[in-house]
Structure formats: C-alpha cells, structure tokens
Scaffold this active site. Structure first.
Site, PDB file in Angstrom:
ATOM      1  N   LYS A  88     -11.446  55.101  40.810  1.00  0.00           N
ATOM      2  CA  LYS A  88     -10.626  56.186  40.279  1.00  0.00           C
ATOM      3  C   LYS A  88      -9.859  55.738  39.031  1.00  0.00           C
ATOM      4  O   LYS A  88      -9.632  54.557  38.833  1.00  0.00           O
ATOM      5  CB  LYS A  88      -9.653  56.683  41.362  1.00  0.00           C
ATOM      6  CG  LYS A  88      -8.954  55.543  42.082  1.00  0.00           C
ATOM      7  CD  LYS A  88      -8.308  56.022  43.363  1.00  0.00           C
ATOM      8  CE  LYS A  88      -7.530  54.955  44.026  1.00  0.00           C
ATOM      9  NZ  LYS A  88      -7.799  53.818  44.561  1.00  0.00           N
ATOM     10  N   HIS A  97       3.903  46.268  49.475  1.00  0.00           N
ATOM     11  CA  HIS A  97       3.123  45.129  48.974  1.00  0.00           C
ATOM     12  C   HIS A  97       4.002  43.874  48.854  1.00  0.00           C
ATOM     13  O   HIS A  97       3.592  42.789  49.280  1.00  0.00           O
ATOM     14  CB  HIS A  97       2.543  45.437  47.579  1.00  0.00           C
ATOM     15  CG  HIS A  97       1.521  46.533  47.552  1.00  0.00           C
ATOM     16  ND1 HIS A  97       1.586  47.597  46.675  1.00  0.00           N
ATOM     17  CD2 HIS A  97       0.398  46.724  48.285  1.00  0.00           C
ATOM     18  CE1 HIS A  97       0.542  48.391  46.859  1.00  0.00           C
ATOM     19  NE2 HIS A  97      -0.184  47.890  47.838  1.00  0.00           N
ATOM     20  N   ARG A 153      -0.940  49.262  57.591  1.00  0.00           N
ATOM     21  CA  ARG A 153       0.253  50.089  57.847  1.00  0.00           C
ATOM     22  C   ARG A 153       0.102  50.905  59.121  1.00  0.00           C
ATOM     23  O   ARG A 153       1.083  51.214  59.785  1.00  0.00           O
ATOM     24  CB  ARG A 153       0.477  51.051  56.675  1.00  0.00           C
ATOM     25  CG  ARG A 153       0.894  50.381  55.403  1.00  0.00           C
ATOM     26  CD  ARG A 153       0.727  51.310  54.252  1.00  0.00           C
ATOM     27  NE  ARG A 153      -0.681  51.723  54.149  1.00  0.00           N
ATOM     28  CZ  ARG A 153      -1.205  52.353  53.116  1.00  0.00           C
ATOM     29  NH1 ARG A 153      -0.435  52.703  52.119  1.00  0.00           N
ATOM     30  NH2 ARG A 153      -2.476  52.669  53.085  1.00  0.00           N
ATOM     31  N   SER A 172       0.783  53.599  47.233  1.00  0.00           N
ATOM     32  CA  SER A 172       0.837  53.790  45.782  1.00  0.00           C
ATOM     33  C   SER A 172       0.553  55.246  45.418  1.00  0.00           C
ATOM     34  O   SER A 172       1.202  55.813  44.538  1.00  0.00           O
ATOM     35  CB  SER A 172      -0.194  52.894  45.092  1.00  0.00           C
ATOM     36  OG  SER A 172       0.055  51.546  45.389  1.00  0.00           O
TER      37      SER A 172
HETATM   38  O1  PNS Z   1      -5.615  48.323  47.266  1.00  0.00           O
HETATM   39  P1  PNS Z   1      -7.034  48.705  47.498  1.00  0.00           P
HETATM   40  O2  PNS Z   1      -7.500  49.660  46.432  1.00  0.00           O
HETATM   41  O3  PNS Z   1      -7.257  49.230  48.884  1.00  0.00           O
HETATM   42  O4  PNS Z   1      -7.910  47.343  47.355  1.00  0.00           O
HETATM   43  C1  PNS Z   1      -9.293  47.357  47.550  1.00  0.00           C
HETATM   44  C2  PNS Z   1      -9.916  46.020  47.130  1.00  0.00           C
HETATM   45  C3  PNS Z   1      -9.535  45.654  45.712  1.00  0.00           C
HETATM   46  C4  PNS Z   1      -9.457  44.937  48.062  1.00  0.00           C
HETATM   47  C5  PNS Z   1     -11.460  46.174  47.266  1.00  0.00           C
HETATM   48  O5  PNS Z   1     -11.871  47.346  46.600  1.00  0.00           O
HETATM   49  C6  PNS Z   1     -12.238  45.002  46.704  1.00  0.00           C
HETATM   50  O6  PNS Z   1     -12.198  43.917  47.227  1.00  0.00           O
HETATM   51  N1  PNS Z   1     -12.946  45.233  45.583  1.00  0.00           N
HETATM   52  C7  PNS Z   1     -13.707  44.203  44.892  1.00  0.00           C
HETATM   53  C8  PNS Z   1     -15.207  44.412  45.029  1.00  0.00           C
HETATM   54  C9  PNS Z   1     -15.722  43.803  46.302  1.00  0.00           C
HETATM   55  O7  PNS Z   1     -15.615  42.629  46.551  1.00  0.00           O
HETATM   56  N2  PNS Z   1     -16.334  44.675  47.128  1.00  0.00           N
HETATM   57  C10 PNS Z   1     -16.846  44.287  48.411  1.00  0.00           C
HETATM   58  C11 PNS Z   1     -15.724  44.165  49.416  1.00  0.00           C
HETATM   59  S1  PNS Z   1     -16.321  44.387  51.002  1.00  0.00           S
END
Ligand code: PNS
Length: 161
Positions: A42, A18, A91, A129
């Site tokens: 989660k 990150h 990645r 993570s």
């Molecule tokens: O590190 P992660 O868990 O892969 O991140 C995922 C994240 C936070 C980018 C995604 O879950 C997100 O944007 N959540 C916010 C809710 C949202 O906007 N959902 C629609 C996205 S298409």
C-alpha cells in the site's frame, strides 16, 4: 554469543505500541535492529526516508537500537545484521493467524532464525498505525499514542494536505 534481534515492520508511523515492544525486547537482546520495509504494497503516508529519520531520532541516544530500511526478504535482512531472532508484536488473537503464517514461512526460509512473539502493554493493544492515521485525518486526538517525534511530523503532514 551476542544476542541480536530484528524488529521489522512498515512503521507508517511508529506508535507507542511499537516503542513498548522495543523496550521489552531490549531486556532479552543486546541489539535490536528496527527494519523498516521499503516497499509495502500500500501507498505509505511517510516515505521510507521520513520513517527512517523519525525512528532514528527517537533512538538517537540508545546504542542498543539500530534503525535501517530493507527491501526484499526479511530473513535476508536478519542475516545481514547478524540477527538470530525476529520479534513481532501480538495485540490480539486476530493478529496471530497472519503472524503464524509468516513465522512458519520465515522458518522454512531460514531454520536457524527464530520468531518471537511479544505482547505490548495492554494500554496499547488497540493502537495501530492505520487507526492513528484515520483518527488524525478526521480531527481526533492521538496524544499519548505515538512518540512526540512522530506526533509533530504527523501534524505537519496533515497540515500540508
Ligand atoms: O508492520 P507490518 O506491515 O505488519 O510488517 C510486515 C513485514 C514487514 C514484517 C512483512 O511484510 C515482511 O517481512 N516483509 C518482507 C518480505 C518478506 O520477507 N516476505 C515473506 C515473509 S513470510
């Protein structure tokens, strides 16, 4: 126009993969706003406040990197901070399927916000993570894979279990 981006994620915890993406983003953007999702599906290891505190500590001397938590839609958070781009790290090809879906949904929600995929240094392509937490839980070393601010908190968390 000031170039502003958001770099969203769960960051539970932030890894050197990150931070590598953030360093690369700073070449392209004047401001990078790290957005920590408050309510992932989660159960997180670190609370949103703990994640906020440790990521702010990493970037305490770096005015180009702002750190906030957010709830709800990512595109709303991006708009709030004045960002016109969303950065996501890729990645491996397997990351792409989910990332493409999210990018297209976010574009449907806000056509003017672009998603930019960036590739971390190859030495971090295997780092995630969830693997960091798993290795630590079973007593393995995570040295060099997370920032020192994260390593000390991870060790404290594991000792307290
Ligand atoms: O590190 P992660 O868990 O892969 O991140 C995922 C994240 C936070 C980018 C995604 O879950 C997100 O944007 N959540 C916010 C809710 C949202 O906007 N959902 C629609 C996205 S298409």
């Amino acid at each position: 126009m000031d170039r502003v981006a958001v770099y969203p994620g769960s960051f539970d915890p932030m890894t050197n993969g990150h931070t590598d993406i953030i360093e690369r983003s700073k070449v392209l953007f004047a401001e990078v706003h790290v957005g920590i999702l408050r309510n992932p599906q989660k159960e997180p290891l670190f609370t949103a406040e703990e994640r906020l505190e440790m990521i702010r500590e990493i970037y305490t001397d770096d005015p180009a990197v702002q750190v906030q938590t957010f709830d709800g839609l990512l595109v709303d958070f991006a708009e709030e901070v004045g960002a016109h781009a969303i950065i996501r790290g890729l990645r491996a090809p397997t990351d792409f399927e989910y990332e493409l879906q999210m990018a297209l949904m976010n574009r449907r929600l806000r056509d003017h916000i672009e998603t930019l995929f960036m590739v971390p240094h190859e030495e971090f392509t295997f780092v995630s993570s969830s693997l960091i937490k798993e290795v630590l839980e079973f007593g393995g070393s995570i040295e060099g894979l997370v920032p020192p601010e994260v390593e000390s908190r991870l060790e404290a968390k594991m000792r307290g279990r």
